[in-house]
Design a protein around this motif. Structure first.
Motif, PDB file in Angstrom:
ATOM      1  N   SER A  63       0.826  -1.209   0.000  1.00 36.77           N
ATOM      2  CA  SER A  63       0.000   0.000   0.000  1.00 36.77           C
ATOM      3  C   SER A  63       0.865   1.266   0.000  1.00 36.77           C
ATOM      4  O   SER A  63       1.884   1.343   0.682  1.00 36.77           O
ATOM      5  N   ILE A  64       0.432   2.252  -0.793  1.00 40.42           N
ATOM      6  CA  ILE A  64       1.095   3.559  -0.788  1.00 40.42           C
ATOM      7  C   ILE A  64       0.124   4.625  -0.284  1.00 40.42           C
ATOM      8  O   ILE A  64       0.281   5.811  -0.556  1.00 40.42           O
ATOM      9  N   ASP A  65      -0.875   4.184   0.461  1.00 40.04           N
ATOM     10  CA  ASP A  65      -1.850   5.103   1.037  1.00 40.04           C
ATOM     11  C   ASP A  65      -1.167   5.977   2.088  1.00 40.04           C
ATOM     12  O   ASP A  65      -0.655   5.473   3.085  1.00 40.04           O
ATOM     13  N   PRO A  66      -1.144   7.300   1.888  1.00 32.80           N
ATOM     14  CA  PRO A  66      -0.480   8.181   2.866  1.00 32.80           C
ATOM     15  C   PRO A  66      -1.047   8.075   4.280  1.00 32.80           C
ATOM     16  O   PRO A  66      -0.351   8.390   5.249  1.00 32.80           O
ATOM     17  N   VAL A  67      -2.301   7.622   4.404  1.00 31.02           N
ATOM     18  CA  VAL A  67      -2.911   7.475   5.729  1.00 31.02           C
ATOM     19  C   VAL A  67      -2.130   6.479   6.583  1.00 31.02           C
ATOM     20  O   VAL A  67      -2.093   6.581   7.810  1.00 31.02           O
ATOM     21  N   LEU A  68      -1.477   5.505   5.935  1.00 28.77           N
ATOM     22  CA  LEU A  68      -0.741   4.474   6.656  1.00 28.77           C
ATOM     23  C   LEU A  68       0.709   4.874   6.931  1.00 28.77           C
ATOM     24  O   LEU A  68       1.473   4.099   7.495  1.00 28.77           O
ATOM     25  N   PHE A  69       1.081   6.062   6.515  1.00 28.49           N
ATOM     26  CA  PHE A  69       2.450   6.545   6.720  1.00 28.49           C
ATOM     27  C   PHE A  69       2.735   6.716   8.213  1.00 28.49           C
ATOM     28  O   PHE A  69       1.938   7.259   8.957  1.00 28.49           O
ATOM     29  N   THR A  70       3.902   6.250   8.618  1.00 26.93           N
ATOM     30  CA  THR A  70       4.288   6.426  10.016  1.00 26.93           C
ATOM     31  C   THR A  70       5.802   6.285  10.155  1.00 26.93           C
ATOM     32  O   THR A  70       6.463   5.634   9.349  1.00 26.93           O
ATOM     33  N   ASN A  71       6.362   6.926  11.166  1.00 24.01           N
ATOM     34  CA  ASN A  71       7.756   6.758  11.568  1.00 24.01           C
ATOM     35  C   ASN A  71       8.781   7.121  10.511  1.00 24.01           C
ATOM     36  O   ASN A  71       9.803   6.483  10.368  1.00 24.01           O
ATOM     37  N   ARG A  72       8.500   8.173   9.765  1.00 31.33           N
ATOM     38  CA  ARG A  72       9.495   8.739   8.862  1.00 31.33           C
ATOM     39  C   ARG A  72       9.542  10.242   9.083  1.00 31.33           C
ATOM     40  O   ARG A  72       9.692  11.007   8.142  1.00 31.33           O
TER      41      ARG A  72
ATOM     42  N   LEU B 185       6.475   7.924   1.252  1.00 31.49           N
ATOM     43  CA  LEU B 185       6.998   9.221   1.659  1.00 31.49           C
ATOM     44  C   LEU B 185       6.653  10.282   0.614  1.00 31.49           C
ATOM     45  O   LEU B 185       6.188  11.381   0.952  1.00 31.49           O
ATOM     46  N   LEU B 186       6.880   9.971  -0.646  1.00 33.84           N
ATOM     47  CA  LEU B 186       6.596  10.913  -1.724  1.00 33.84           C
ATOM     48  C   LEU B 186       5.137  11.351  -1.708  1.00 33.84           C
ATOM     49  O   LEU B 186       4.821  12.551  -1.758  1.00 33.84           O
ATOM     50  N   ARG B 187       4.244  10.388  -1.602  1.00 27.36           N
ATOM     51  CA  ARG B 187       2.815  10.710  -1.648  1.00 27.36           C
ATOM     52  C   ARG B 187       2.342  11.449  -0.394  1.00 27.36           C
ATOM     53  O   ARG B 187       1.469  12.315  -0.467  1.00 27.36           O
ATOM     54  N   LYS B 188       2.907  11.109   0.740  1.00 28.49           N
ATOM     55  CA  LYS B 188       2.546  11.804   1.975  1.00 28.49           C
ATOM     56  C   LYS B 188       2.956  13.279   1.895  1.00 28.49           C
ATOM     57  O   LYS B 188       2.160  14.182   2.227  1.00 28.49           O
ATOM     58  N   VAL B 189       4.168  13.522   1.437  1.00 32.51           N
ATOM     59  CA  VAL B 189       4.657  14.901   1.331  1.00 32.51           C
ATOM     60  C   VAL B 189       3.820  15.695   0.344  1.00 32.51           C
ATOM     61  O   VAL B 189       3.407  16.834   0.625  1.00 32.51           O
ATOM     62  N   LEU B 190       3.549  15.111  -0.818  1.00 29.60           N
ATOM     63  CA  LEU B 190       2.758  15.830  -1.823  1.00 29.60           C
ATOM     64  C   LEU B 190       1.345  16.116  -1.338  1.00 29.60           C
ATOM     65  O   LEU B 190       0.809  17.205  -1.554  1.00 29.60           O
TER      66      LEU B 190
ATOM     67  N   ALA C 212       0.999  -1.753  13.925  1.00 30.71           N
ATOM     68  CA  ALA C 212      -0.125  -1.296  14.751  1.00 30.71           C
ATOM     69  C   ALA C 212      -1.055  -0.381  13.947  1.00 30.71           C
ATOM     70  O   ALA C 212      -2.280  -0.430  14.098  1.00 30.71           O
ATOM     71  N   LYS C 213      -0.481   0.440  13.083  1.00 27.95           N
ATOM     72  CA  LYS C 213      -1.273   1.352  12.260  1.00 27.95           C
ATOM     73  C   LYS C 213      -2.196   0.572  11.329  1.00 27.95           C
ATOM     74  O   LYS C 213      -3.356   0.927  11.128  1.00 27.95           O
ATOM     75  N   ARG C 214      -1.685  -0.515  10.789  1.00 28.77           N
ATOM     76  CA  ARG C 214      -2.501  -1.327   9.889  1.00 28.77           C
ATOM     77  C   ARG C 214      -3.584  -2.102  10.645  1.00 28.77           C
ATOM     78  O   ARG C 214      -4.720  -2.207  10.191  1.00 28.77           O
ATOM     79  N   ILE C 215      -3.232  -2.642  11.795  1.00 28.16           N
ATOM     80  CA  ILE C 215      -4.235  -3.346  12.604  1.00 28.16           C
ATOM     81  C   ILE C 215      -5.346  -2.386  13.012  1.00 28.16           C
ATOM     82  O   ILE C 215      -6.532  -2.743  13.016  1.00 28.16           O
ATOM     83  N   GLU C 216      -4.959  -1.159  13.318  1.00 32.25           N
ATOM     84  CA  GLU C 216      -5.930  -0.143  13.741  1.00 32.25           C
ATOM     85  C   GLU C 216      -6.981   0.113  12.661  1.00 32.25           C
ATOM     86  O   GLU C 216      -8.133   0.426  12.958  1.00 32.25           O
ATOM     87  N   LYS C 217      -6.584  -0.049  11.371  1.00 34.62           N
ATOM     88  CA  LYS C 217      -7.500   0.211  10.263  1.00 34.62           C
ATOM     89  C   LYS C 217      -8.365  -0.996   9.924  1.00 34.62           C
ATOM     90  O   LYS C 217      -9.212  -0.927   9.039  1.00 34.62           O
ATOM     91  N   CYS C 218      -8.138  -2.126  10.614  1.00 32.95           N
ATOM     92  CA  CYS C 218      -8.938  -3.328  10.350  1.00 32.95           C
ATOM     93  C   CYS C 218     -10.325  -3.197  10.976  1.00 32.95           C
ATOM     94  O   CYS C 218     -10.536  -2.414  11.895  1.00 32.95           O
ATOM     95  N   SER C 219     -11.236  -4.019  10.512  1.00 29.87           N
ATOM     96  CA  SER C 219     -12.581  -4.010  11.085  1.00 29.87           C
ATOM     97  C   SER C 219     -12.908  -5.378  11.680  1.00 29.87           C
ATOM     98  O   SER C 219     -12.738  -5.586  12.884  1.00 29.87           O
TER      99      SER C 219
END
Length: 406
Positions: A12-21, A59-64, A268-275
């Motif tokens: 996934s390149i979803d910026p919502v899942l970006f963390t720790n950079r 990183l690229l997509r989060k910044v943009l 943890a970020k990915r687990i958090e988005k699970c249902s």
């Protein structure tokens, strides 16, 4: 029993899942912001590189995405892995640019007419002079803002005004839509749009090294850098860095691996988005992650193993090595025993880059088997463009789980 979940999403390149950079994020954002705002600088370029799976694309997509909330610009993001060669990548830029401009010029008759032809040109290999004259007439009959297509037709194809007998006889003359034509077209459109809208068009080329025809990468770099009208950002793997890249991007941003805690935060970020599966994943995955984080700093490999274990095991942290043994077969189509042999050999040495003859001399692995491992990505090159005995190779980070058995 296995858990069939789509929550881990290694690719996934979803910026919502970006963390720790955060360090890379703030640095990249400030540099890119400065590049966008410094309009009189001819070489507004930024290169982001690192090993496969370290998080360059995200990183690229989060910044943009965040810069879009602060600055008014038009992002054009393309992915090299979707292109066969340099020409296809320029066509992708035309297509995405057309898509972005439709939103920018909603309701403007002339601009939308020109945008439709920009899109059309991105999909054909030849156009005739008659085709261009017909399109020029249709554009001329509309009203509103221009994006430069009509003037481009006039300057490059000699159409416009009343058709003469000589022009009528040349209607079937064809013009090839090649690299130079596409680059000039992009230059024309971006120049007009930037001036008309008062906005920068930012071209972002993700996974530039993933163009299928590797010999075309250098040609694309030479061609796209003739375009001076807008900022250009590119991401690629470190093994794809050539002297030409170093000259074209003098101050690159290098993405390194992550700490064990950062890998756990990503999980943890990915687990958090699970249902539906969230409760069981919160129970089962952290103990597995705690073991895997000790053998890699690569977030893609880390998530790929966890995703594999979810669908191919009982998620028992005491049985990880046995559960991952079939990974080489299922993911690379390669014999697990031979994968284990090469992996343990290189990992015991610290996974250095070695020549193929060094690997053959020190193991029971044949040169033919090494060639197969290179072809399937088990061995990755130090230099993407050198296909000679002098090139060196090391183990893909996806096979580092064999450290569990050392």
């Amino acid at each position: 029993m296995p858990i069939y979940t789509r929550c881990i999403r290694p690719l996934s390149i979803d910026p919502v899942l970006f963390t720790n950079r955060e360090g890379n994020y703030h640095n990249t954002k400030e540099i890119l912001k400065n590049i966008i705002l410094t309009k009189d600088d001819e070489e507004r370029r930024l290169l982001i590189h690192g090993d496969r799976g370290t998080g360059k694309s995200m990183l690229l997509r989060k910044v943009l995405s965040h810069l879009e909330q602060e600055l008014d610009f038009i992002p054009v993001i393309v992915d090299g892995k979707n292109s066969e060669n340099a020409e296809e990548l320029l066509r992708d830029i035309c297509e995405v640019l057309a898509s972005q401009l439709r939103g920018e010029y909603t309701g403007d008759e002339k601009a939308l007419c020109e945008i439709s032809y920009l899109d059309e040109i991105s999909r054909v290999s030849m156009i005739t002079r008659g085709w261009a004259r017909s399109r020029a007439s249709e554009i001329g009959a509309t009203t509103g803002a221009e994006i430069g297509i009509l003037n481009f037709f006039k300057l490059n194809l000699g159409v416009g005004g009343k058709e003469t007998e000589v022009e009528d006889s040349t209607r079937a003359v064809e013009t090839e839509i090649n690299l130079g034509f596409l680059r000039r077209l992009i230059n024309q459109v971006i120049g007009i749009v930037s001036s008309d809208r008062g906005k920068e068009v930012v071209i972002a080329i993700d996974n530039l090294d993933q163009i299928h025809d590797k010999d075309q990468i250098a040609e694309f770099v030479r061609e796209i850098f003739k375009h001076r009208g807008s900022p250009i950002i590119a991401t690629l793997r470190s093994e794809a860095i050539t002297l030409e890249f170093r000259r074209s991007f003098p101050n690159p941003i290098v993405i390194e691996g992550l700490s064990g805690q950062s890998l756990m935060d990503i999980l943890a970020k990915r687990i958090e988005k699970c249902s539906a599966e969230r409760d069981i994943l919160e129970q089962k995955l952290p103990p597995i992650g705690d073991k895997l984080k000790t053998i890699t700093d690569n977030p893609l490999s880390f998530l790929t193993w966890i995703d594999f274990l979810c669908t191919n095991s009982e998620l028992n942290p005491e049985n990880l090595m046995n559960d991952l043994e079939s990974f080489a077969l299922k993911s690379y189509g390669f014999d697990p025993e031979e994968a284990s042999l090469i992996s343990k050999f290189l990992l015991n040495k610290g996974n250095p880059f070695l020549k193929i003859d060094e690997i053959v001399d020190q193991t029971e692995i044949s040169e033919g088997t090494c060639d197969t491992m290179i072809e399937r990505g088990i061995l990755v090159p130090k230099d993407l463009y050198t296909n000679t005995p002098q090139n060196k190779y090391r183990l893909s980070p996806d096979l580092a789980f064999f450290k569990l058995d050392l």
